[in-house]
Design a protein around this motif. Sequence first.
Motif, PDB file in Angstrom:
ATOM      1  N   UNK A 134       0.834  -1.193   0.000  1.00 35.54           N
ATOM      2  CA  UNK A 134       0.000   0.000   0.000  1.00 35.54           C
ATOM      3  C   UNK A 134       0.874   1.250   0.000  1.00 35.54           C
ATOM      4  N   UNK A 135       0.952   1.991  -1.137  1.00 37.57           N
ATOM      5  CA  UNK A 135       0.309   1.711  -2.421  1.00 37.57           C
ATOM      6  C   UNK A 135       0.797   0.391  -3.013  1.00 37.57           C
ATOM      7  N   UNK A 136      -0.039  -0.146  -3.895  1.00 42.79           N
ATOM      8  CA  UNK A 136       0.223  -1.486  -4.413  1.00 42.79           C
ATOM      9  C   UNK A 136       1.130  -1.459  -5.642  1.00 42.79           C
ATOM     10  N   UNK A 148       5.444   4.725   0.030  1.00 44.83           N
ATOM     11  CA  UNK A 148       4.727   5.599   0.961  1.00 44.83           C
ATOM     12  C   UNK A 148       5.162   7.051   0.855  1.00 44.83           C
ATOM     13  N   UNK A 149       6.429   7.288   0.558  1.00 45.31           N
ATOM     14  CA  UNK A 149       6.921   8.667   0.519  1.00 45.31           C
ATOM     15  C   UNK A 149       6.362   9.468  -0.650  1.00 45.31           C
ATOM     16  N   UNK A 150       5.742   8.804  -1.603  1.00 39.59           N
ATOM     17  CA  UNK A 150       5.118   9.528  -2.713  1.00 39.59           C
ATOM     18  C   UNK A 150       3.723  10.037  -2.364  1.00 39.59           C
ATOM     19  N   UNK A 151       3.200   9.643  -1.227  1.00 38.91           N
ATOM     20  CA  UNK A 151       1.849  10.046  -0.833  1.00 38.91           C
ATOM     21  C   UNK A 151       1.837  11.461  -0.272  1.00 38.91           C
ATOM     22  N   UNK A 152       0.701  12.108  -0.427  1.00 36.74           N
ATOM     23  CA  UNK A 152       0.455  13.361   0.270  1.00 36.74           C
ATOM     24  C   UNK A 152       0.040  13.041   1.711  1.00 36.74           C
ATOM     25  N   UNK A 153       0.221  13.983   2.651  1.00 35.71           N
ATOM     26  CA  UNK A 153      -0.097  13.684   4.057  1.00 35.71           C
ATOM     27  C   UNK A 153      -1.501  13.138   4.270  1.00 35.71           C
ATOM     28  N   UNK A 206      -1.056   5.940  -6.998  1.00 40.84           N
ATOM     29  CA  UNK A 206      -0.491   6.739  -5.908  1.00 40.84           C
ATOM     30  C   UNK A 206       1.013   6.510  -5.804  1.00 40.84           C
ATOM     31  N   UNK A 207       1.611   5.986  -6.869  1.00 41.01           N
ATOM     32  CA  UNK A 207       3.018   5.589  -6.852  1.00 41.01           C
ATOM     33  C   UNK A 207       3.826   6.404  -7.859  1.00 41.01           C
ATOM     34  N   UNK A 242      -2.575   1.226  -6.918  1.00 39.50           N
ATOM     35  CA  UNK A 242      -3.761   1.629  -6.160  1.00 39.50           C
ATOM     36  C   UNK A 242      -3.449   1.787  -4.677  1.00 39.50           C
ATOM     37  N   UNK A 243      -4.309   2.537  -3.986  1.00 36.04           N
ATOM     38  CA  UNK A 243      -4.101   2.856  -2.571  1.00 36.04           C
ATOM     39  C   UNK A 243      -5.330   2.499  -1.751  1.00 36.04           C
ATOM     40  N   UNK A 244      -5.120   1.717  -0.704  1.00 36.90           N
ATOM     41  CA  UNK A 244      -6.174   1.467   0.279  1.00 36.90           C
ATOM     42  C   UNK A 244      -6.152   2.596   1.308  1.00 36.90           C
TER      43      UNK A 244
END
Length: 368
Positions: free
Chosen positions: A161-163, A195-200, A305-306, A168-170
């Motif tokens: 997660x992201x996959x 995970x570091x590519x995600x927004x807060x 989300x990656x 995709x993101x759960x």
Amino acid sequence: MTDTTRTLQPKPWISGIAPYVPGKSAGADGRPLVKLSANENPLGTGDKARAAFAEAAGELSRYPDPGAAALREAIAAKYGLDPARVIYGTGSDELLHLATSAFAGPGDEVLYVRYGFAVYEIAARRVGATPVEAPDRDYATDVDALLAAVTDKTRVVFLANPNNPTGTLATREEVARLHAGLPGDVLFVLDQAYAEYLEPHEDDGGLDLARTASNVFVTRTFSKIHGLAAERIGWGYASGAVIAALHKIRAPFNVTRCGQAAAIAALGDDDFVERSRTHNAKWRQWLADEIESLGNHGLRVVPSATNFLLVLFDGAVTAETMNQRLMDAGYIVRWLPGQGLPNALRMTIGTEEETRGLAAAIRAALAD
């Protein structure tokens, strides 16, 4: 006398493993291609990490710290964790294998979502456990399907997660619901390589769960946004009991001296991480828009989300044909028939020039 009719054979569960196939970097003829198949950072490695690596290279005759104390302290300080509960490995892949080895074996089941990371099946079979795939929900995680697949034999549940490879993101709520539905004797492994590519606001709450739950193990890597793929450095966080079990089977000196130094410096290079995240978000959206603008060619981009896009091909040009045409044009992406996605290509977000070139090559390939 020696019985010459007997032949050496691996365990039957080893024979059933299909080896992991890494992304290619050259064509069949050896010609170098623009490599968009391995989800590497197109901006390279930050200056701070490169400098720390070079400085540490002056002591190549010395073994690295087997406890990676400074690296664990740096990770703990960065994320507000207990350094005693941080573990490190040769990429997060080693940690995924350690988790399976410590908590599953013959007669047990290892569960993950369909189109999950290819290493999960390998890790399960490596220890004689049975890999179990739960159905997806339009290429994304279906929490209800995962929970329905849990049996009294389930010992490990993997969730990327992201996959990877779908992107995709759960959500935080879905992750919490999945964990709440698992028995306490099942290890829930949250593989957060991207995970570091995600927004807060996209944070799935994995580290928060790992801080308090006894059966949650979060893994991360320095290979992606930190640009240290060559050094293969992963880290994970779990309860003291889980970490103690993993350390019993962890290989000594599994993170190099130079790698430890570079990783510590990378953790302190917020500017490079933010620049990498911003670049990725901009050009991921640009490439998705370009592909979706191509009209009635049967292409579909799975929301990501990656630092890559999964593109589905359901028109006259198949994924296999597109893959070959892109290689002919000088670009290599990832065709995924071995992961049950023969109709899909995974495309890493490259530099601006590479991304624009890839879009142009796709457009030209559809016109052939």
